[in-house]
Design a protein around this motif. Structure first.
Motif, mmCIF file in Angstrom:
data_model
loop_
_atom_site.group_PDB
_atom_site.id
_atom_site.type_symbol
_atom_site.label_atom_id
_atom_site.label_comp_id
_atom_site.label_asym_id
_atom_site.label_seq_id
_atom_site.Cartn_x
_atom_site.Cartn_y
_atom_site.Cartn_z
ATOM 1 N N ASN A 1 44.013 36.800 41.493
ATOM 2 C CA ASN A 1 42.952 36.954 42.501
ATOM 3 C C ASN A 1 43.401 36.292 43.799
ATOM 4 N N PHE A 2 42.773 36.762 44.913
ATOM 5 C CA PHE A 2 43.009 36.074 46.172
ATOM 6 C C PHE A 2 42.322 34.713 46.123
ATOM 7 N N ASN B 1 37.685 37.467 46.562
ATOM 8 C CA ASN B 1 37.711 38.363 45.410
ATOM 9 C C ASN B 1 38.751 39.449 45.654
ATOM 10 N N GLY B 2 38.841 40.377 44.701
ATOM 11 C CA GLY B 2 39.906 41.386 44.765
ATOM 12 C C GLY B 2 41.034 40.993 43.835
ATOM 13 N N VAL B 3 41.615 41.989 43.233
ATOM 14 C CA VAL B 3 42.688 41.755 42.259
ATOM 15 C C VAL B 3 43.974 42.439 42.747
ATOM 16 N N PRO B 4 44.901 41.690 43.343
ATOM 17 C CA PRO B 4 46.145 42.302 43.813
ATOM 18 C C PRO B 4 47.146 42.595 42.699
ATOM 19 N N GLY B 5 46.884 42.095 41.484
ATOM 20 C CA GLY B 5 47.828 42.355 40.410
ATOM 21 C C GLY B 5 47.249 42.001 39.058
ATOM 22 N N GLN B 6 47.637 42.800 38.022
ATOM 23 C CA GLN B 6 47.197 42.544 36.652
ATOM 24 C C GLN B 6 48.142 43.276 35.721
ATOM 25 N N HIS C 1 34.402 49.487 42.785
ATOM 26 C CA HIS C 1 35.355 48.487 42.275
ATOM 27 C C HIS C 1 35.105 48.144 40.816
ATOM 28 N N CYS C 2 33.854 48.267 40.420
ATOM 29 C CA CYS C 2 33.522 47.917 39.043
ATOM 30 C C CYS C 2 33.951 48.964 38.032
ATOM 31 N N THR D 1 43.074 52.809 47.516
ATOM 32 C CA THR D 1 42.010 52.483 46.564
ATOM 33 C C THR D 1 42.294 51.108 45.991
ATOM 34 N N TYR D 2 41.416 50.675 45.106
ATOM 35 C CA TYR D 2 41.613 49.389 44.465
ATOM 36 C C TYR D 2 42.844 49.437 43.546
#
Length: 570
Positions: free
Chosen positions: A480-481, A485-490, A545-546, A517-518
């Motif tokens: 996460n940043f 919020n926001g997920v730059p990687g997983q 996003h959800c 997109t996300y």
């Protein structure tokens, strides 16, 4: 023993021959105020004024006996002996001169010498002499009267002496040790093994483990010295007790080891050496190379000592004198004697050894005799070098060896290991480098997006990826940043335990990504031999996003320790 003083001012090399004139076998002469002179069997004997009181009778008799004793060990006679006496057993007050005709052609490059047997002794030694090729005579100055034989110093016998000392080591044997070469095991189950390339049994290696160290003891199986090097962080233990009773040369080796830094790693005949390696720093390596320079240098030192004794110019036990051995060590390093050796390198080493001996003696009468004798020995360096070139060739087989020391840590069972503290490859979240989760999280991780936080949701998937019968594990990790919020990687970090602790193999990340997109994610994976099947969630342009509505499946293949994604299937 009565010493003989050589006052000749030059060393002359034989180069021709001739025949001695016939004459009577004995003669006498009376000393006058001007000195004394007589000739017997073509041999001229002269003494200066003051050599003895006027009226004293000098007698000379040509004999037939053969050279004998210590002096004859490096001497080749070339004529009959002469016995000189002054009346009443008197000895000359000043040096006299004796000139022999040379009846036979001496070999080239032989240095003139006269063998003497001082009156009242059973021993002999050599006196330097000058050979005159034009007159075919051999002249020496003497400071005592006794029996004298004309001839020359035999460099071939000096070479034989050096070779004999070198051969001492061939008789120094070590029994093959009974210690174990089998793998040794540490308290945590780590197995330590020996390997490498050791041909011809130059050494026998034994292994044990104690106090977290791999201990390697090498017992020499070769008659030659070997120069050892070891890494990393290897500590060489001091050598064991040297049994000088086996051979005098071992005392010299012992002094050299304790004197010269380069020789600390010298493996000498009959004396095992031991290295210690921290097991945690393995793999390690020990290399050995025949030290031809030390082998020949030590033998030369002994040969020169024997030659000096022949000239009654002993310089003491040079092999146990720190200064002389330090000089010898410098000479060995400078000579760079290769294996097999060249005559040129051996000649340079011989010259340096003679210089070391000369530098080691005192500036007194004995020291001056030593320097004169060394001058004679120097004239035959080429002959000695040529004779010694083959010594190492015949004694050596292989000239190098390598011993490897490896640690094999038992694999960890990942099913029984807490996987919340792992190293995460930078590829997962595009960070500036790998980072480490501690108790399941990490913060302030530098990345091209700015600082990131990372964590795991606790999901772990197991499977035998490499087919070794032990399961690998894959841990779900996200980024996460920081502060937002926001997920730059997983994705999933794939972990192996075969190195004895959890270590990353690679990462499995989403391969289907819609522009603007996300970030897509990996929902779940399944691990089997050589492949990982990943189910991905991806976003359509209108997805919130959800709630990503896209599904994809990507097959990852595993080969040569690397994970490679295939094309995602939608």
């Amino acid at each position: 023993m009565v010493a003989c003083l050589a006052t000749v001012g030059a060393i002359v090399v034989f180069g021709g021959g001739g025949a001695a004139p016939a004459a009577g076998r004995s003669a006498t002469a009376e000393v006058t105020e001007q000195g004394v002179s007589l000739v017997v069997a073509g041999i001229l004997v002269t003494g200066p004024a003051g050599v003895a009181p006027a009226g004293t009778v000098l007698s000379a008799e040509a004999g037939t006996g053969a050279p004998f004793g210590k002096g004859a060990s490096m001497f080749a006679g070339t004529g009959s002996p002469l016995e000189l006496k002054l009346a009443n057993g008197m000895q000359p007050a000043k040096p006299m001169s004796i000139r022999f005709p040379v009846p036979a052609s001496p070999p080239a490059a032989a240095a003139g010498a006269v063998l003497t047997n001082p009156a009242g002794t059973a021993e002999t030694h050599l006196i330097p002499a000058v050979y005159n090729a034009g007159e075919r005579t051999l002249t020496a100055e003497i400071d005592h009267l006794s029996s004298f034989w004309p001839g020359f110093f035999d460099f071939g016998k000096l070479t034989g002496s050096v070779t004999r000392f070198a051969a001492q080591t061939t008789g120094i044997t070590s029994a093959k040790p009974t210690c174990s070469t089998s793998p040794a095991t540490t308290g945590d189950g780590t197995s330590v093994t020996l390997g490498g390339a050791v041909a011809g049994n130059p050494v026998w290696s034994c292994l044990r483990v104690e106090n977290g160290q791999a201990v390697v003891t090498m017992t020499p199986g070769s008659p030659l010295p070997w120069l050892l090097r070891a890494a990393p962080e290897a500590v060489l233990e001091p050598p064991g007790t040297v049994d000088a009773g086996k051979a005098a040369v071992l005392a010299g080796y012992d002094t050299l080891i304790k004197t010269k830094p380069y020789a600390e790693g010298l493996l000498i005949p009959g004396v095992p050496r031991t290295y210690r390696f921290p097991v945690a720093r393995l793999p390690g390596v020990i290399t050995g190379k025949i030290d031809a320079g030390t082998y020949l240098g030590m033998a030369l030192l002994f040969g020169v000592e024997e030659a000096l004794e022949v000239f009654e110019s002993g310089a003491g036990h040079l092999e146990t004198a720190a200064d002389s051995m330090r000089c010898l060590g410098d000479a060995i390093e400078a000579a760079h004697v290769p294996t097999p050796p060249t005559a040129e390198a051996v000649a340079d080493l011989t010259k340096s050894v003679l210089s070391c001996v000369s530098a080691a003696v005192k500036d007194d009468e004995t020291g001056r005799r030593v320097k004169v004798a060394i001058g004679i020995l120097t004239t035959g360096i080429g002959l000695v070098a040529a004779g010694l070139e083959g010594v190492v060739r015949s004694a050596s087989g292989t000239d190098t060896f390598t011993i490897t020391v490896d640690a094999h840590v038992p694999p960890v069972d990942l099913h029984r290991t807490k996987l919340t503290s792992i190293r995460v490859p930078a590829a997962l979240c595009d960070t500036n480098g790998d980072f480490t989760l501690r108790n399941g999280s990490a913060g302030g991780i530098p990345s091209r997006y700015g600082p990131l936080d990372a964590g795991t949701n606790g999901t772990v998937v197991y499977g035998d990826l490499d087919g070794d019968g032990l399961d690998e594990a894959a841990i779900d990790v996200y980024c996460n940043f920081s502060g937002g919020n926001g997920v730059p990687g997983q994705g999933f970090v794939v972990i192996t335990g075969k190195s004895g602790k959890p270590a990353p193999v690679g990462v499995v990340t989403a391969q289907k990504q819609t522009p603007q997109t996300y970030t897509s994610g990996v929902e779940t994976i399944a691990i089997s031999r050589g492949r990982i099947e990943a189910i991905e969630d991806w976003y359509h342009p209108d997805d919130a996003h959800c709630c990503p509505s896209g599904r994809a499946q990507t097959t990852w293949t595993y080969s040569a320790g690397k994970l490679t994604p295939g094309k995602p299937r939608i």
